[in-house]
Design an enzyme around this catalytic site. Structure first.
Site, PDB file in Angstrom:
ATOM      1  N   LYS A  87       0.610  -0.998  -0.639  1.00 56.71           N
ATOM      2  CA  LYS A  87       0.323   0.232   0.114  1.00 56.71           C
ATOM      3  C   LYS A  87       1.119   1.112   0.613  1.00 56.71           C
ATOM      4  O   LYS A  87       1.978   1.029   0.855  1.00 56.71           O
ATOM      5  CB  LYS A  87      -0.526   0.079   0.698  1.00 56.71           C
ATOM      6  CG  LYS A  87      -2.167   1.005   1.006  1.00 56.71           C
ATOM      7  CD  LYS A  87      -3.121   0.498   2.226  1.00 56.71           C
ATOM      8  CE  LYS A  87      -4.357   1.147   2.232  1.00 56.71           C
ATOM      9  NZ  LYS A  87      -5.007   1.038   3.809  1.00 56.71           N
TER      10      LYS A  87
HETATM   11  O1  G3P Z   1      -9.986   2.299   4.402  1.00 52.45           O
HETATM   12  C1  G3P Z   1      -9.304   3.357   4.249  1.00 52.45           C
HETATM   13  C2  G3P Z   1      -9.881   3.131   6.495  1.00 52.45           C
HETATM   14  O2  G3P Z   1      -8.718   2.866   7.069  1.00 52.45           O
HETATM   15  C3  G3P Z   1     -10.133   4.549   6.348  1.00 52.45           C
HETATM   16  O3  G3P Z   1     -11.565   5.219   6.970  1.00 52.45           O
HETATM   17  O4  G3P Z   1     -12.892   5.295   8.881  1.00 52.45           O
HETATM   18  O5  G3P Z   1     -10.692   6.285   9.024  1.00 52.45           O
HETATM   19  O6  G3P Z   1     -12.110   7.120   7.665  1.00 52.45           O
HETATM   20  P1  G3P Z   1     -11.575   5.321   8.211  1.00 52.45           P
END
Ligand code: G3P
Length: 218
Positions: A87
Site C-alpha cells: 500500500k
Molecule cells: O480503508 C481506509 C480506512 O481505513 C479509512 O477509514 O473510517 O478512518 O476514514 P476511516
C-alpha cells in the site's frame, strides 16, 4: 464485487472470514496502532498472521514517504507472503514507487485517493488497486460515491485494469451504493458487512416459522 475487511483486529478478521464471503483485508498504520501493534518486527509478524487467516489480498502500508524508503519497505512487505499487496500513498514519490513495483510484478494499492485525477495517475503508473476514501469525503460534505462513479467511468473509457477499492466505507448503504456503481472491491468494518444481513422481516418471519413448526410438533 470483492469484500475486504478494513481492520488489523485478528478476531474480527476471523469472524468475517468464517462467513465465507471475505476476499481480503486492508490495514493502515492507524489500524495497526489501534491494535497496539508497534515495532517493525511485530508489525511484519502481524501481517503474516493476517495472511494465515485469509486466503486473499492483504494490503500492508509503507511508512516511508521517499522513493528509496518506499521501495525498501515495499520489497520487505511483498516478500512476507504471496498475498501481500504493498500500500503506497498518493504522492508524487508514491507514483514512482507504484511504477517501480508494477514493472517488477509486485502488486500495489494506492491509498488516500480523493480525486479522479489522482486515480487516473495511479492507474497510469500500474496500480493494482486504488483506494478512494468515500467516508472521509462524506465527512467534509463531498459525495464520496460521486468520486467512485467518476473513476468508474474514466477506467471504463480506457479499459484500465486497476481495480477500484472503495475505502473508508462506514455503513451498509455505502456497500450497496458501491455495488450499484460498479466498484470492484469495497473495504469496510465488520459491522457494515454484518448489517447487510439484517432485516426485521427476516427476523419476524423466522420467529413465526419456528413457532409454527413447534406447534405442529407438539
Ligand atoms: O480503508 C481506509 C480506512 O481505513 C479509512 O477509514 O473510517 O478512518 O476514514 P476511516
Amino acid at each position: 464485487m470483492k469484500f475486504f475487511i478494513d481492520t488489523a483486529n485478528l478476531q474480527e478478521i476471523k469472524e468475517a472470514n468464517d462467513l465465507g464471503v471475505l476476499d481480503g483485508v486492508t490495514t493502515n498504520p492507524s489500524l495497526m496502532a489501534k491494535e497496539g501493534i508497534t515495532g517493525q518486527q511485530n508489525i511484519l509478524n502481524h501481517y503474516v498472521a493476517i495472511c494465515e487467516i485469509v486466503d486473499g489480498d492483504v494490503s500492508a502500508e509503507v511508512i516511508a514517504t521517499d522513493l528509496e524508503g518506499m521501495i525498501r519497505e515495499g520489497e520487505i512487505l511483498a516478500a512476507l507472503h504471496k498475498n501481500i499487496v504493498v500500500k503506497i500513498p498518493m504522492i508524487p514519490e508514491g507514483i514512482k514507487a507504484i511504477k517501480y513495483f508494477s514493472n517488477k510484478g509486485i502488486r500495489t494499492n494506492c491509498t488516500l485517493i480523493f480525486s479522479a485525477g489522482q486515480a487516473l495517475l495511479a492507474a497510469k503508473a500500474g496500480a493494482t488497486y486504488i483506494s478512494p476514501f468515500i467516508g472521509r469525503l462524506d465527512d467534509i460534505s463531498v459525495n464520496g460515491l460521486d468520486l467512485v462513479a467518476q473513476i468508474r467511468q474514466i477506467y471504463d473509457n480506457y479499459v484500465f485494469d486497476t481495480e477500484i477499492l472503495a475505502a473508508s466505507v462506514r455503513h451498509p448503504m455505502h456497500i450497496i451504493n458501491c455495488a450499484e456503481i460498479g466498484a470492484d472491491v469495497m473495504t469496510g468494518p465488520l459491522s457494515a458487512i454484518l448489517a447487510l444481513a439484517k432485516h426485521p422481516l427476516t427476523d419476524s418471519g423466522l420467529k413465526q416459522f419456528l413457532a409454527d413448526h413447534a406447534k405442529g410438533n407438539n
